[in-house]
Design a protein around this motif. Structure first.
Motif, mmCIF file in Angstrom:
data_model
loop_
_atom_site.group_PDB
_atom_site.id
_atom_site.type_symbol
_atom_site.label_atom_id
_atom_site.label_comp_id
_atom_site.label_asym_id
_atom_site.label_seq_id
_atom_site.Cartn_x
_atom_site.Cartn_y
_atom_site.Cartn_z
ATOM 1 N N PHE A 156 0.835 -1.207 0.000
ATOM 2 C CA PHE A 156 0.000 0.000 0.000
ATOM 3 C C PHE A 156 0.872 1.260 0.000
ATOM 4 C CE2 PHE A 156 -3.343 -2.610 2.454
ATOM 5 C CZ PHE A 156 -3.891 -3.070 1.270
ATOM 6 N N ASN A 210 3.991 1.518 -1.049
ATOM 7 C CA ASN A 210 4.639 1.656 -2.349
ATOM 8 C C ASN A 210 3.672 2.162 -3.410
ATOM 9 O OD1 ASN A 210 7.188 0.897 -1.555
ATOM 10 N ND2 ASN A 210 6.813 -1.274 -1.915
ATOM 11 N N ALA A 211 2.454 1.612 -3.383
ATOM 12 C CA ALA A 211 1.461 2.033 -4.374
ATOM 13 C C ALA A 211 1.223 3.537 -4.260
ATOM 14 C CB ALA A 211 0.161 1.266 -4.172
ATOM 15 N N ALA A 212 1.074 4.002 -3.017
ATOM 16 C CA ALA A 212 0.834 5.434 -2.804
ATOM 17 C C ALA A 212 2.029 6.255 -3.253
ATOM 18 C CB ALA A 212 0.537 5.685 -1.327
ATOM 19 N N ARG A 213 3.223 5.785 -2.912
ATOM 20 C CA ARG A 213 4.427 6.538 -3.261
ATOM 21 C C ARG A 213 4.572 6.649 -4.773
ATOM 22 N NH1 ARG A 213 8.515 4.394 0.090
ATOM 23 N NH2 ARG A 213 7.997 6.068 1.545
ATOM 24 N N LEU A 214 4.321 5.524 -5.480
ATOM 25 C CA LEU A 214 4.481 5.545 -6.934
ATOM 26 C C LEU A 214 3.391 6.365 -7.615
ATOM 27 C CD1 LEU A 214 5.712 1.944 -7.732
ATOM 28 C CD2 LEU A 214 7.031 4.050 -7.581
ATOM 29 N N LEU A 215 2.306 6.617 -6.899
ATOM 30 C CA LEU A 215 1.280 7.506 -7.461
ATOM 31 C C LEU A 215 1.578 8.957 -7.085
ATOM 32 C CD1 LEU A 215 -1.862 5.287 -6.945
ATOM 33 C CD2 LEU A 215 -1.159 6.272 -9.118
ATOM 34 N N GLY A 216 2.727 9.167 -6.472
ATOM 35 C CA GLY A 216 3.183 10.536 -6.230
ATOM 36 C C GLY A 216 2.890 11.077 -4.843
ATOM 37 N N ALA A 217 2.561 10.202 -3.880
ATOM 38 C CA ALA A 217 2.240 10.694 -2.541
ATOM 39 C C ALA A 217 3.516 11.112 -1.799
ATOM 40 C CB ALA A 217 1.514 9.608 -1.750
ATOM 41 N N ILE A 225 1.279 9.977 2.556
ATOM 42 C CA ILE A 225 1.276 8.540 2.842
ATOM 43 C C ILE A 225 0.767 8.300 4.261
ATOM 44 C CG2 ILE A 225 2.765 6.530 3.230
ATOM 45 C CD1 ILE A 225 4.450 7.502 0.855
ATOM 46 N N LEU A 264 11.669 1.274 -6.769
ATOM 47 C CA LEU A 264 11.330 0.547 -5.543
ATOM 48 C C LEU A 264 12.549 -0.181 -4.988
ATOM 49 C CD1 LEU A 264 7.867 -1.019 -6.447
ATOM 50 C CD2 LEU A 264 8.307 0.781 -4.791
ATOM 51 N N ALA A 275 9.301 8.712 -6.565
ATOM 52 C CA ALA A 275 8.501 8.412 -7.746
ATOM 53 C C ALA A 275 8.919 9.289 -8.924
ATOM 54 C CB ALA A 275 7.026 8.625 -7.432
ATOM 55 N N PHE A 332 1.016 -3.378 -9.893
ATOM 56 C CA PHE A 332 1.602 -4.433 -9.068
ATOM 57 C C PHE A 332 1.098 -5.811 -9.466
ATOM 58 C CE2 PHE A 332 2.247 -0.684 -6.615
ATOM 59 C CZ PHE A 332 3.356 -0.920 -5.845
ATOM 60 N N THR A 340 -3.093 -3.804 -5.185
ATOM 61 C CA THR A 340 -2.855 -3.117 -3.912
ATOM 62 C C THR A 340 -3.901 -2.029 -3.732
ATOM 63 O OG1 THR A 340 -1.287 -1.728 -5.069
ATOM 64 C CG2 THR A 340 -0.373 -3.539 -3.788
ATOM 65 N N PHE A 359 -6.615 0.071 -2.031
ATOM 66 C CA PHE A 359 -6.793 0.358 -0.610
ATOM 67 C C PHE A 359 -8.161 -0.165 -0.174
ATOM 68 C CE2 PHE A 359 -4.264 4.086 -2.239
ATOM 69 C CZ PHE A 359 -3.054 3.607 -1.781
ATOM 70 N N TYR A 374 -7.504 8.235 -6.428
ATOM 71 C CA TYR A 374 -6.465 8.541 -5.440
ATOM 72 C C TYR A 374 -5.361 9.448 -5.992
ATOM 73 C CZ TYR A 374 -2.883 7.743 -1.890
ATOM 74 O OH TYR A 374 -1.917 7.918 -0.923
ATOM 75 N N GLY A 375 -4.826 9.070 -7.145
ATOM 76 C CA GLY A 375 -3.734 9.848 -7.741
ATOM 77 C C GLY A 375 -4.162 11.276 -8.072
ATOM 78 N N LEU A 419 -4.273 13.246 -4.857
ATOM 79 C CA LEU A 419 -2.924 13.638 -4.439
ATOM 80 C C LEU A 419 -2.457 14.853 -5.225
ATOM 81 C CD1 LEU A 419 -1.027 10.222 -4.272
ATOM 82 C CD2 LEU A 419 -1.887 11.562 -2.359
ATOM 83 N N ARG A 470 -6.534 2.820 -11.568
ATOM 84 C CA ARG A 470 -5.938 3.722 -10.579
ATOM 85 C C ARG A 470 -4.593 4.240 -11.085
ATOM 86 N NH1 ARG A 470 -4.270 1.561 -4.709
ATOM 87 N NH2 ARG A 470 -2.770 0.455 -6.004
#
Lengths: 291, 272
Positions: A186, A188-195, A200, B67, B87, B95, B99, B101, B112-113, B116, B160
């Motif tokens: 979760f 990583n997913a958030a980080r890669l979406l730019g969080a 995060i 990563l 990023a 993934f 993943t 949420f 979500y993106g 953000l 997403r």
């Protein structure tokens, strides 16, 4: 096939059990002289009072009746005068205890949650503080109550502090565990979406820790109440704990029972409140939409 | 490789990987996962990284995705080196396991993106609705992921990533956990999207059929330590149909050719 649950029948059983307990409590000791081998001495109303006495005492402590057993009138001002005269009547005692429980709970949960998140997400901080936390956590917190009353006086502050100290660790450990066991997928997913780190924390760490935090809230509310009552035992001017101590000094079981029953009702109400909150905030955990 | 060649055409080269190595420390022993991997991907190209499990193809992808930190080597996206743990803009990642949420509805997951990035609510809603439609999830926007099937979840996870319109897509065996039919459905979904948007895609898989269906080029990895063994052009016409393509003689021909080479690596990877 399982038999369909019948809520009516369950309720009937519950009422029946309730009536049994109340009857034994009310009339059980009357049989003591005839059947001494069946009725234990502990059923003596001197120790545990009995429902009718408790109810009578409830009316007196709550200023609904005078000490002579006459109902206090609302319009003739008897009720008001009683309320003003008795410093620690049931209404004031309950309000004071509830208020201190609330503040102890809120400060305990918020500080425990913040500390748990902080240490749970930082390996360095958790390594530094780990021995201190283990040490302090090994102290039975209630043992600190006299010191707290000594330090903060017999006012409300000492009750809030006692309550806080029993709640904070409970919530801290649960939050800490929750923050440790976050699925890195979760994050990583958030980080890669730019969080950002803060995003995060807000959108991944906090929601995924919520289930852990809520698991600690029901015990936390009971603990908060325990902390306040113990604080009031040690030294207080008002509160339900004080009421119990006063009745105990007069060897008045019914007075203590009134206080205990009020505490029970307060505890049930507070737990129900937590349940409602949990059902709302963790609604995603319900799988009711599947299939 | 000559250095000047490496910076020669930054316009057409989207992903550039040079001399990438990765050694993991596992319980005191060094395990060499990736050895000297170099390749580049053109703008708008769909490249599959194929290899047996343990061939380091996912590690390569995860290094490109920031990563995993490379032991040595260089990764450039649009001519700019990527920073591990940070990023890269315009790069989306899908993934292996979804993943999504679990505490957000499907629509909120997809959005979500955008959230953000501070996209206004009205525009967000519009783009989410378009994505839900595209993924065939229009009736499930308000459902939580736990209510969805595996295929629906992976479609939502794909959306997403796609909703922020990345120009580079990194995909780590995204359909690996799905059954054969759902998988082929997903191939068609992905093909339709890619044919329209023409992202640059790097797709890791151990499924040769999947690689042939989707990719323009297949880069075959050897068993551990992972190196590039061979590279194959997949010259099927576009647009492709994930079901029909498997019936063509050219598919059988290519399958056999690559399978032979892949099979050698399977056997090598198997022996201790």
């Amino acid at each position: 096939m399982r038999r369909a649950r019948r809520p009516g029948r369950t309720l009937a059983w519950q009422v029946l059990i309730c009536l049994c307990i109340l009857s034994i409590w009310q009339w059980g000791y009357d049989l003591h002289d005839r059947l001494p081998w069946l009725v234990p001495d502990l059923l003596d109303p001197y120790f545990i009072s009995k429902p009718s006495d408790i109810f009578e005492h409830f009316l007196i402590l709550s200023c609904l009746k005078s000490k002579l057993g006459v109902f206090n009138g609302w319009f003739n001002g008897e009720f008001g005068r009683c309320m003003a005269r008795s410093e620690n009547n049931l209404w004031i005692a309950t309000a004071v205890t509830l208020k201190n429980t609330f503040f102890g709970f809120v400060t305990g949960v918020s500080s425990g949650f913040a500390a748990g998140l902080l240490l749970g997400r930082s390996d360095r901080l958790s390594a530094i503080f780990q021995p201190f936390i283990t040490a302090v956590n090994s102290i039975p917190r209630i043992a600190l109550a006299p010191i707290i009353v000594l330090a903060f006086g017999i006012g409300d502050t000492s009750k809030i502090v006692t309550s806080w100290i029993v709640v904070v660790f409970l919530v801290f450990f649960n939050t800490f565990e929750g923050a440790r066991s976050i699925d890195e997928g979760f994050v990583n997913a958030a980080r890669l979406l730019g969080a950002s780190e803060w995003q995060i924390t807000r959108t991944v760490v906090v929601p995924s820790t919520m289930a852990w935090v809520f698991a600690s809230l029901t015990p936390a509310i009971s603990f908060a109440l325990i902390g306040v009552i113990v604080g009031e035992f040690i030294g207080a001017e008002r509160g339900i704990g004080r009421l119990i101590i006063e009745s105990e000094a007069r060897a008045e079981a019914s007075g203590m029972m009134v206080a205990v029953i009020v505490l029970m009702l307060v505890g049930v109400a507070l737990s129900a409140l937590i349940w409602r909150l949990q059902a709302y905030l963790l609604r995603w955990q319900q799988h009711n939409l599947a299939e | 490789m000559h250095a000047s060649q490496f910076v020669a055409s930054p316009v057409t080269r989207r992903i550039d990987v040079r001399g990438l190595c990765k050694t993991f420390q596992l319980a005191g022993t060094a395990i060499e996962a990736v050895r000297d991997v170099s390749f580049s991907v053109r703008r708008g190209e769909f490249v599959a990284l194929l290899g047996p499990s343990g061939s380091g193809k996912s590690t390569v992808l995860n290094m490109i995705a920031t990563l995993v930190k490379p032991t040595s080597g260089q990764i450039l996206i649009d001519g700019t080196p990527v920073v591990p743990g940070q990023a890269t803009p315009n790069v989306g990642y899908v993934f292996q396991r979804d993943t999504l949420f679990p505490w957000r509805t499907v629509a909120d997951n997809i959005g979500y993106g955008l959230q953000l990035a501070g996209v206004p609510v009205a525009e967000r809603k519009e783009r989410i609705d378009a994505c839900l439609m595209q993924a065939g999830l229009q009736d499930f926007g308000n459902a939580y992921p736990s209510a969805l099937s595996g295929g629906m979840r992976q479609r939502a996870a794909l959306m997403r990533t796609l909703v922020v319109e990345p120009q580079v897509l990194l995909m780590d065996e995204p359909f690996g956990a799905l059954d054969t039919h759902t998988k082929i459905d997903m191939h068609d979904v992905l093909l339709r999207i890619w044919e329209r948007e023409q992202q640059t895609v790097l797709f890791v898989t151990h499924d040769l059929g999947e690689a042939l269906t989707l990719a323009d080029r297949i880069i075959l990895f050897s068993a551990r330590p992972g190196r590039i063994k061979e590279s194959f052009e997949v010259d099927f016409a576009r647009p492709r149909n994930a079901v029909k393509i498997r019936e063509t003689p050219r598919y059988a021909e290519l399958f056999q050719l690559i399978w032979h080479s892949l099979g050698e690596e399977f056997i090598k990877g198997r022996s201790p």
